[in-house]
Design a protein around this motif. Structure first.
Motif, PDB file in Angstrom:
ATOM      1  N   ILE B 110       7.479 -54.135 -16.428  1.00  0.00           N
ATOM      2  CA  ILE B 110       6.158 -53.737 -15.958  1.00  0.00           C
ATOM      3  C   ILE B 110       6.001 -53.842 -14.449  1.00  0.00           C
ATOM      4  CG2 ILE B 110       4.773 -54.091 -18.028  1.00  0.00           C
ATOM      5  CD1 ILE B 110       4.287 -56.950 -16.959  1.00  0.00           C
ATOM      6  N   ASN B 111       7.004 -54.401 -13.739  1.00  0.00           N
ATOM      7  CA  ASN B 111       6.739 -54.675 -12.320  1.00  0.00           C
ATOM      8  C   ASN B 111       6.508 -53.414 -11.509  1.00  0.00           C
ATOM      9  OD1 ASN B 111       9.356 -53.828 -12.216  1.00  0.00           O
ATOM     10  ND2 ASN B 111      10.053 -55.419 -10.841  1.00  0.00           N
ATOM     11  N   ARG B 112       7.269 -52.345 -11.798  1.00  0.00           N
ATOM     12  CA  ARG B 112       7.113 -51.130 -11.002  1.00  0.00           C
ATOM     13  C   ARG B 112       5.699 -50.572 -11.105  1.00  0.00           C
ATOM     14  NH1 ARG B 112      10.842 -47.885  -9.849  1.00  0.00           N
ATOM     15  NH2 ARG B 112      11.573 -49.757  -8.811  1.00  0.00           N
ATOM     16  N   SER B 113       5.215 -50.386 -12.332  1.00  0.00           N
ATOM     17  CA  SER B 113       3.895 -49.783 -12.476  1.00  0.00           C
ATOM     18  C   SER B 113       2.832 -50.709 -11.898  1.00  0.00           C
ATOM     19  CB  SER B 113       3.607 -49.469 -13.932  1.00  0.00           C
ATOM     20  OG  SER B 113       3.933 -50.564 -14.733  1.00  0.00           O
ATOM     21  N   VAL B 435       9.244 -47.216 -14.614  1.00  0.00           N
ATOM     22  CA  VAL B 435       9.804 -48.531 -14.939  1.00  0.00           C
ATOM     23  C   VAL B 435      10.994 -48.722 -14.013  1.00  0.00           C
ATOM     24  CG1 VAL B 435      10.961 -49.882 -16.721  1.00  0.00           C
ATOM     25  CG2 VAL B 435       9.047 -48.423 -17.336  1.00  0.00           C
ATOM     26  N   ALA B 436      11.187 -49.949 -13.522  1.00  0.00           N
ATOM     27  CA  ALA B 436      12.297 -50.213 -12.604  1.00  0.00           C
ATOM     28  C   ALA B 436      13.621 -50.085 -13.361  1.00  0.00           C
ATOM     29  CB  ALA B 436      12.151 -51.599 -11.986  1.00  0.00           C
ATOM     30  N   ILE B 437      14.276 -48.926 -13.223  1.00  0.00           N
ATOM     31  CA  ILE B 437      15.440 -48.615 -14.069  1.00  0.00           C
ATOM     32  C   ILE B 437      16.579 -49.585 -13.795  1.00  0.00           C
ATOM     33  CG2 ILE B 437      17.036 -46.818 -14.772  1.00  0.00           C
ATOM     34  CD1 ILE B 437      15.140 -44.757 -13.761  1.00  0.00           C
ATOM     35  N   ALA B 438      16.871 -49.828 -12.516  1.00  0.00           N
ATOM     36  CA  ALA B 438      18.017 -50.675 -12.189  1.00  0.00           C
ATOM     37  C   ALA B 438      17.842 -52.067 -12.792  1.00  0.00           C
ATOM     38  CB  ALA B 438      18.189 -50.765 -10.674  1.00  0.00           C
TER      39      ALA B 438
END
Lengths: 166, 455
Positions: B110-113, B435-438
């Motif tokens: 959830i961090n990216r959003s 979503v932070a893919i990496a």
């Protein structure tokens, strides 16, 4: 100079390959990984990242600027407010605190660009598969060492080895 | 140079087709294609934004008279909404920085959003400072710049602390967001075509995931988290000092710092749920943003709700215990005065309703969480309304009391701020991985390489 590009599936394999290559004296290495793996980065670079110096310098510059501008400006044209001293440290600490973080954060970001060498062209050995889920290891070596290195990386479960740039 | 020896390595094989990771495929798909529903939603948010923009232009032309200000209330819905959006902006940094330092790996989904929402919420909030000052063309007076009058700004004023706090917060949250995006933009770059390829190539800054880059990137994230953690706690404290540093009854309280910070995190998490539950449903991201993540967020809601509820109660206790008539009157008027509706919304939606999250069946019920999060958003807007408007309405002397009602112009601009926030988020959905893919892959690869490995 021959360049060997080998591909790995698992981070622990590339870590052991890097360690063995470095033990054998091959130091012109580069790895590509799709996600951050501290064990790979630590095997490649032993020293802690120099980004820390940027953060420190930025933070110190921020705290100095914060106290300097507030105290200087308040004394440059003195206006008495609430009978408080012109150089009031407690309220100026808030400005100094915010500027510490502002300058520290911006310098940290600059540090990433300088230390991480961003803003340059990608290496010719880089491939989109290294932003999928495979790991790449590039070794630049002498012609006579190619066979040894290839055997070494295959022994560490490299799934592919390719010789480019002879 | 001698030709290389004949080894297996020299036999060049044709490059195999790209074996892409499932996370790349699933998460980049969100950016593909624009459906009719998306366009309709975007048209709605842009419509609200234009409504607010038009009203703002009209307000600049006519002056602040079209706002509902009435003596003695000259801080109205604009300041309420400013504080509301600054509060919303707190979830992103909490998730990215504080949970990063605590090594809470569930934040990866959830961090990216949440970071994106932080950036958009701060940008929304910052506009309200310009809207509120009325004479927009003079708002640069707040900055310490050399001028012919030789005057400097007053660094002892909480309003100036606020400028520095919000300015720093906006800058650092944008930096944090952008640096987290670089590896994911590189993933998108390697798979994009056409104009997107050009844009992502520039934005990825030559990212190739080399050890040097990852090492610097991890260190940068760590340091930014270390800087952002005290920052996020300071920003809403500084906002609360806009009130607490005055001697207005109901504002003049030392509890305001932690009270506002807890409220900010509470409302921020609620907004993340309000936005992410539909996104997760529409784009089928249940495998990445799982029920487990939502349940963890609801636990945070419960924790912060308890802190906020405790603050509400202790405000009442302290006003009673202080034996200061002005304080006691203020809090009596809160609950039973003309603004009773706002007060009971605040107490009910923020303090009482979230207590239902003690039940696991409700914590894991997505519909319940979604509806609750909307109620919390409403409740938190009313909390700021209660604090700001009632504080000014019932100051010391009853002869100077006065009531305030938001005007149509204020309501249009407040509604438009949601349109602005929504528009930015919808555009973000189509431009960058949600979503932070990496970071998701980091967990996946770890898991995969330790299952039945030969090591």
């Amino acid at each position: 100079m021959p360049t060997l590009v080998s591909v790995f599936d698992r981070p622990q394999d590339i870590v052991s390959a890097v360690k063995r290559l470095r033990n054998r004296g091959f130091t012109d290495l580069e790895t590509y990984s799709p996600a951050p793996f501290a064990e790979i980065d630590d095997a490649m670079i032993e020293k802690p990242s120099r980004v820390r110096a940027f953060t420190l310098v930025g933070g110190l510059a921020g705290v100095t600027t914060g106290y300097t501008i507030t105290i200087w400006m308040a004394n440059n044209w003195q206006i008495m407010l609430g009978g408080k001293p012109f150089s009031s440290i407690p309220p100026y600490t808030i400005i100094a605190f915010e500027l510490t973080i502002l300058f520290g954060g911006l310098m940290t970001a600059l540090g990433l660009f300088i230390v991480g060498k961003l803003g340059r062209k990608r290496d010719p050995e880089y491939s989109p598969r290294f932003s999928a889920e495979e790991f790449g290891l590039v070794v630049r070596c002498q012609d006579r060492d190619v066979a040894e290195i290839e055997a070494l990386v295959r022994d560490n479960h490299a799934t592919e080895v390719e010789l480019v740039g002879a | 140079m001698t030709p290389p020896p004949d080894t297996a390595a020299t036999m060049m094989r044709p490059a195999p087709a790209l074996r892409d990771s499932q996370a790349n495929i699933d998460l980049l798909r969100v950016m593909d294609g624009i459906s009719l529903k998306y366009l309709m939603l975007l048209a709605t948010t842009v419509g609200f934004m234009l409504l607010a923009g038009g009203t703002w232009v009209y307000q600049v032309y006519k002056g602040l008279g079209i706002a509902g200000y009435a003596h003695p209330v000259f801080w109205g819905a604009y300041i309420v909404t400013f504080v509301f959006w600054v509060g919303i902006a707190h979830a992103g940094t909490l998730i990215s920085a504080i949970l990063y330092l605590f090594r809470a790996k569930w934040r990866n989904a959830i961090n990216r959003s949440a970071e994106a929402m932080t950036v958009f919420a701060v940008l929304t909030a910052a506009q309200f400072l310009g809207i509120h000052v009325g004479r927009l063309w003079k708002s640069y007076f707040i900055l310490p710049y050399p001028n012919q009058r030789g005057l400097w700004v007053n660094f002892k004023s909480p309003l100036l602390w606020d400028t520095f706090a919000i300015g720093t917060y906006a800058t650092i949250s944008i930096v944090f967001f952008a640096i987290g995006l670089i590896p994911d933009i590189a993933i998108a770059r390697d798979r994009a075509t056409g104009w997107r390829k050009v844009v992502y190539t520039v934005l990825a800054c030559g990212w190739q995931g080399s050890s040097k880059q990852w090492k610097a990137h991890s260190r940068t994230t760590l340091h930014l988290s270390g800087l952002a953690t005290p920052l996020v706690l300071s920003v809403h404290s500084v906002v609360s000092w806009d009130f607490a540093m005055s001697i207005v009854p109901g504002w003049h309280a030392t509890i305001f710092g932690p009270y506002f910070v807890a409220g900010a995190i509470f409302s921020g998490f609620a907004m993340v749920l309000t936005v992410m539950i539909p996104v997760r449903r529409i784009y089928g991201l249940e495998a990445y943003i799982t029920d487990y993540h939502l349940e963890n967020m609801s636990r945070f809601l419960l924790l912060t709700s308890i802190i906020v509820g405790y603050a509400y109660l202790s405000e009442y206790f302290i006003s009673w215990y202080s034996a200061v008539e002005f304080e006691q009157t203020h809090f009596w008027m809160r609950a039973f005065g003309p603004y009773w509706f706002s007060t009971w919304c605040m107490l009910g939606f923020n303090g009482i309703l979230p207590q239902l999250l003690w039940f696991k069946q409700l914590r894991t019920n997505i519909w319940f969480l979604f509806i609750l999060s909307i109620f919390i958003n409403i409740g938190m807007w009313f909390e700021r309304y209660v604090i700001i408007i009632e504080g000014l309405s019932f100051e010391h002397d009853p002869a100077a009391w006065g009531l305030y009602t938001p005007s149509w112009a204020e309501m249009a601009i407040v509604a438009g701020s949601f349109g602005f926030f929504g528009t930015l988020f919808l555009i973000f959905l189509k431009l960058f991985p949600v979503v932070a893919i990496a970071e998701v892959k980091e967990l996946e690869i770890h898991q995969r390489s330790h299952e039945g490995g030969t090591h």
